[in-house]
Design an enzyme around this catalytic site. Sequence first.
Site, mmCIF file in Angstrom:
data_model
loop_
_atom_site.group_PDB
_atom_site.id
_atom_site.type_symbol
_atom_site.label_atom_id
_atom_site.label_comp_id
_atom_site.label_asym_id
_atom_site.label_seq_id
_atom_site.Cartn_x
_atom_site.Cartn_y
_atom_site.Cartn_z
ATOM 1 N N GLY A 74 0.789 -1.212 0.000
ATOM 2 C CA GLY A 74 0.000 0.000 0.000
ATOM 3 C C GLY A 74 0.829 1.273 0.000
ATOM 4 O O GLY A 74 0.480 2.252 -0.668
ATOM 5 N N ASN A 163 -7.398 3.309 9.661
ATOM 6 C CA ASN A 163 -6.721 2.134 10.201
ATOM 7 C C ASN A 163 -6.752 2.075 11.725
ATOM 8 O O ASN A 163 -6.583 1.002 12.309
ATOM 9 C CB ASN A 163 -5.261 2.092 9.722
ATOM 10 N N CYS A 336 2.834 1.108 11.697
ATOM 11 C CA CYS A 336 3.902 1.842 11.023
ATOM 12 C C CYS A 336 4.495 2.931 11.909
ATOM 13 O O CYS A 336 5.544 3.477 11.611
ATOM 14 C CB CYS A 336 3.371 2.461 9.733
#
Length: 401
Positions: A74, A163, A336
């Site tokens: 992504g 997310n 992340c």
Amino acid sequence: MLQTKVLHYFDHNATTPVCAEVIAALPEFAAAGGNPSSIHWGGRQPKNLIRDARKAISEALHISPLEIIFTSGGSEANNTVIKGLFDYYHTAQFLAPEQRRRTHFMCSAVEHPSIMKTMAHLEALGARVSYIPVSREGVIDLKFYAEHLSEETALVSVMFANNETGTLFPIKQMAEMAHAKGALFHTDAVQGFGKAPLNFKELNVDFASISGHKFYSIKGSGVLYMKKGMNVSPLIHGGGQERHRRGGTENTLGIACLGLMAQRAPLVQDKAFEVSKLRDHMEARILTEISDVTITAVETPRLGNTSSLVIKGADGETMLMSLDIKGYAVSTGAACSSGNPEPSPVLLAMGLSRQEAQNSLRVSLGWETTLEEVDGFVEALKAVVTRLRSIEHEEGETYHV
């Protein structure tokens, strides 16, 4: 005799476990060791695997196989759209003057770091970027969007689902608004892939990103959907792979696995419904049995697997580590950004205080999550919160769990 601790995975928005069917197919896919670009016998099997995967993915997303660009995931897909369009508008000699004037980009204030940092990169290069606010309830500010959208806007990028909170955004409506101004629209659909039915034609977007490891496939393979007629400069220059839109020898193994999972797309709607019932059961128990808990964006449409909890009197990182010891894997935000001592930028952008953001926990369920696991998690969370709040009590504040 030592007992092995039973592990329970509640962090499916970070990545999903690899499907047993994918694991079983790995030896066959890995055996196709030739280069897909080779015209001799060694290239035929990997080329066929990629062709079959392209067909399966296009059918799952309701797009043409020619509109698919395979990427490493992504983040690469997101970078390709944003940087590639910026570069294209600045280098293509044949563009009309009105296209060259499009130096304005827009995204929501709660995008994934691969969007936010890329937009910041464009700002450093001279582009103007508008960040669309999102309310505490997770609702995007369409009035701000309409007021700042103009004939100078090149691209709008808004995620399909957040997310961290799971909130869903009105992508089709926003894409129509962008098109009315002549702007293009991209959606980061990484969190939607495998969690909600996706139809990029129906959404009317020009670009979209997905990643295989969010849908029970192996890491390292993703897709950029680029609608027919769209043009961006390649992020990776090299050979003629992906019709000259992404150079480099294809990740045959990852692509084949992604294609195999795409064949399971018809199961997504029913699976999402089953998972949402478990999530709702979990949230109901938590709100009933633990005091001073707030579910972020609870009144806003969300992915059925995601719950963002703010638990007063309990530090998020400490809860995470304590639950880890008990065998439960959860998150305090985006994987992340793990290791960053700062609270979640997403929650802060939504208007939560730093203290609330630091007291947050993200729980994301998956296809294999069971009712017994959910109930066990609630009991474990109660025990952790009770212990942490008892420590807080020594400093002068009382909680009742």
